[in-house]
Design a protein around this motif. Sequence first.
Motif: not given
Lengths: 114, 115
Positions: A46-52, A54-60, A66-70
């Motif tokens: 796993l590098l990174l994950k988005y659940t809920t 902040a939409t910008l997620v930092k990983g290893i 960046e999660f962009k819903k639109s």
Amino acid sequence: AQSVTQLGSHVSVSEGALVLLRCNYSSSVPPYLFWYVQYPNQGLQLLLKYTTGATLVKGINGFEAEFKKSETSFHLTKPSAHMSDAAEYFCAVSDLTSGSRLTFGEGTQLTVNP
Amino acid sequence: DTGVSQDPRHKITKRGQNVTFRCDPISEHNRLYWYRQTLGQGPEFLTYFQNEAQLEKSRLLSDRFSAERPKGSFSTLEIQRTEQGDSAMYLCASSPPGVAYNEQFFGPGTRLTVL
């Protein structure tokens, strides 16, 4: 049903250049989004994950997404590529309706040129 | 923490033979998953256990496939009457108790070649 599309099965960058790996998802409910990396003959890490939240997620290893819903997107970036980043990268999605199962994209093979 | 282990790492078999793979999850991980990955593709979900209960099975898991997790620890995946189309990497993953989006930790996989 969920699905993941990774644009570009192969991406090649020069060492020190920006890495951009594209991922678009389809989910009828709020998604959980993941990026995994796979080195030859190894399992996925796993590098990174988005659940809920902040939409910008930092990983290893300096990666972020960046999660962009639109845009239903979750693109993976790294400002400066390193030779050790050469690997296959998979975007995956799950949600509350799918239980714990992950639905993966087809993967993007990243090549880093010296 | 020794990670998820899988045995064997490689298996070559002739069409029609039965094969069995083993997965040992990280201790205290109550969830265990099996995925199949063919060349050039992403992993595809096969089945999922929570403790010893098999809670979900993919339509990919034909009646020739069976998975067990008898004591809620290790798991086995058996393929009966193997076919050439079964050639793939079989990945096992485990995750700890808690929310559904907990990280899944993957093993190194078992590569099956059916001749």
